[in-house]
Design a protein around this motif. Sequence first.
Motif, PDB file in Angstrom:
ATOM      1  N   LEU A  36      -6.319 -31.957 -16.693  1.00  0.00           N
ATOM      2  CA  LEU A  36      -5.495 -30.751 -16.680  1.00  0.00           C
ATOM      3  C   LEU A  36      -6.028 -29.765 -15.642  1.00  0.00           C
ATOM      4  O   LEU A  36      -5.256 -29.165 -14.884  1.00  0.00           O
ATOM      5  CB  LEU A  36      -5.441 -30.105 -18.068  1.00  0.00           C
ATOM      6  CG  LEU A  36      -4.572 -30.827 -19.099  1.00  0.00           C
ATOM      7  CD1 LEU A  36      -4.863 -30.302 -20.503  1.00  0.00           C
ATOM      8  CD2 LEU A  36      -3.091 -30.662 -18.760  1.00  0.00           C
ATOM      9  N   GLN A  37      -7.354 -29.601 -15.588  1.00  0.00           N
ATOM     10  CA  GLN A  37      -7.973 -28.701 -14.608  1.00  0.00           C
ATOM     11  C   GLN A  37      -7.621 -29.134 -13.187  1.00  0.00           C
ATOM     12  O   GLN A  37      -7.260 -28.309 -12.353  1.00  0.00           O
ATOM     13  CB  GLN A  37      -9.501 -28.689 -14.787  1.00  0.00           C
ATOM     14  CG  GLN A  37      -9.984 -28.059 -16.060  1.00  0.00           C
ATOM     15  CD  GLN A  37      -9.947 -26.548 -16.020  1.00  0.00           C
ATOM     16  OE1 GLN A  37     -10.033 -25.944 -14.965  1.00  0.00           O
ATOM     17  NE2 GLN A  37      -9.806 -25.924 -17.180  1.00  0.00           N
ATOM     18  N   VAL A  41      -4.065 -26.626 -14.495  1.00  0.00           N
ATOM     19  CA  VAL A  41      -3.833 -26.049 -15.823  1.00  0.00           C
ATOM     20  C   VAL A  41      -5.186 -25.692 -16.433  1.00  0.00           C
ATOM     21  O   VAL A  41      -6.010 -26.572 -16.690  1.00  0.00           O
ATOM     22  CB  VAL A  41      -3.076 -27.032 -16.744  1.00  0.00           C
ATOM     23  CG1 VAL A  41      -2.934 -26.445 -18.141  1.00  0.00           C
ATOM     24  CG2 VAL A  41      -1.717 -27.370 -16.161  1.00  0.00           C
ATOM     25  N   MET A  43      -7.172 -24.849 -19.376  1.00  0.00           N
ATOM     26  CA  MET A  43      -7.130 -24.914 -20.835  1.00  0.00           C
ATOM     27  C   MET A  43      -8.527 -25.284 -21.328  1.00  0.00           C
ATOM     28  O   MET A  43      -9.216 -26.069 -20.692  1.00  0.00           O
ATOM     29  CB  MET A  43      -6.116 -25.982 -21.280  1.00  0.00           C
ATOM     30  CG  MET A  43      -5.858 -26.005 -22.772  1.00  0.00           C
ATOM     31  SD  MET A  43      -4.713 -27.320 -23.307  1.00  0.00           S
ATOM     32  CE  MET A  43      -3.235 -26.908 -22.416  1.00  0.00           C
ATOM     33  N   LEU A  48      -6.604 -27.099 -26.385  1.00  0.00           N
ATOM     34  CA  LEU A  48      -6.054 -28.448 -26.489  1.00  0.00           C
ATOM     35  C   LEU A  48      -5.989 -28.894 -27.941  1.00  0.00           C
ATOM     36  O   LEU A  48      -5.007 -29.494 -28.378  1.00  0.00           O
ATOM     37  CB  LEU A  48      -6.878 -29.439 -25.664  1.00  0.00           C
ATOM     38  CG  LEU A  48      -6.412 -30.888 -25.707  1.00  0.00           C
ATOM     39  CD1 LEU A  48      -4.949 -31.027 -25.275  1.00  0.00           C
ATOM     40  CD2 LEU A  48      -7.310 -31.775 -24.855  1.00  0.00           C
ATOM     41  N   LEU A  51      -3.091 -27.209 -29.441  1.00  0.00           N
ATOM     42  CA  LEU A  51      -1.860 -27.803 -28.928  1.00  0.00           C
ATOM     43  C   LEU A  51      -1.557 -29.090 -29.685  1.00  0.00           C
ATOM     44  O   LEU A  51      -0.453 -29.295 -30.174  1.00  0.00           O
ATOM     45  CB  LEU A  51      -2.004 -28.077 -27.428  1.00  0.00           C
ATOM     46  CG  LEU A  51      -0.788 -28.610 -26.696  1.00  0.00           C
ATOM     47  CD1 LEU A  51      -0.850 -28.202 -25.239  1.00  0.00           C
ATOM     48  CD2 LEU A  51      -0.667 -30.108 -26.792  1.00  0.00           C
ATOM     49  N   VAL A  58       3.324 -24.408 -26.114  1.00  0.00           N
ATOM     50  CA  VAL A  58       3.037 -25.146 -24.886  1.00  0.00           C
ATOM     51  C   VAL A  58       3.917 -24.559 -23.790  1.00  0.00           C
ATOM     52  O   VAL A  58       5.127 -24.410 -23.972  1.00  0.00           O
ATOM     53  CB  VAL A  58       3.360 -26.648 -25.060  1.00  0.00           C
ATOM     54  CG1 VAL A  58       3.067 -27.409 -23.782  1.00  0.00           C
ATOM     55  CG2 VAL A  58       2.583 -27.226 -26.220  1.00  0.00           C
ATOM     56  N   THR A  59       3.310 -24.257 -22.649  1.00  0.00           N
ATOM     57  CA  THR A  59       4.102 -23.747 -21.533  1.00  0.00           C
ATOM     58  C   THR A  59       4.765 -24.900 -20.804  1.00  0.00           C
ATOM     59  O   THR A  59       4.344 -26.062 -20.928  1.00  0.00           O
ATOM     60  CB  THR A  59       3.237 -22.962 -20.536  1.00  0.00           C
ATOM     61  OG1 THR A  59       2.346 -23.856 -19.871  1.00  0.00           O
ATOM     62  CG2 THR A  59       2.456 -21.843 -21.231  1.00  0.00           C
ATOM     63  N   GLU A  62       2.254 -26.669 -18.569  1.00  0.00           N
ATOM     64  CA  GLU A  62       1.393 -27.566 -19.343  1.00  0.00           C
ATOM     65  C   GLU A  62       2.140 -28.843 -19.715  1.00  0.00           C
ATOM     66  O   GLU A  62       1.585 -29.943 -19.623  1.00  0.00           O
ATOM     67  CB  GLU A  62       0.891 -26.876 -20.612  1.00  0.00           C
ATOM     68  CG  GLU A  62      -0.060 -25.734 -20.352  1.00  0.00           C
ATOM     69  CD  GLU A  62      -0.332 -24.885 -21.585  1.00  0.00           C
ATOM     70  OE1 GLU A  62      -1.329 -24.133 -21.543  1.00  0.00           O
ATOM     71  OE2 GLU A  62       0.429 -24.949 -22.570  1.00  0.00           O
ATOM     72  N   LEU A  66       0.927 -32.520 -18.667  1.00  0.00           N
ATOM     73  CA  LEU A  66       0.578 -33.492 -19.709  1.00  0.00           C
ATOM     74  C   LEU A  66       1.377 -34.782 -19.542  1.00  0.00           C
ATOM     75  O   LEU A  66       0.821 -35.883 -19.644  1.00  0.00           O
ATOM     76  CB  LEU A  66       0.820 -32.890 -21.098  1.00  0.00           C
ATOM     77  CG  LEU A  66      -0.180 -31.836 -21.548  1.00  0.00           C
ATOM     78  CD1 LEU A  66       0.367 -31.036 -22.713  1.00  0.00           C
ATOM     79  CD2 LEU A  66      -1.517 -32.474 -21.892  1.00  0.00           C
TER      80      LEU A  66
END
Length: 82
Positions: A36-37, A41, A43, A48, A51, A58-59, A62, A66
């Motif tokens: 994700l980084q 993103v 987070m 997580l 989520l 959740v945007t 994101e 994902l």
Amino acid sequence: MRLRKQELGDRNLVGSRVEAVRKQKGMKQKELLAQLQVNGVDMNASGLSKLEGQIRFVTDVELVALADILEVSVDYLLGREN
């Protein structure tokens, strides 16, 4: 493996599918967070976990990240396809 302390929430549709696909792929949360980084993103582990537990929203950014990382469609994560 730690068990979830809280019951599943109702703040997103994708959490349980994200967790299931991640585990199917043998991916740890730390690995998913790193990916994700890389995809822009930011987070943390708590985010997580929340989520996946469906206790945080959740945007759209994101969601797309994902789906790309887990190699599934956004529609799959949303439960619109099997």
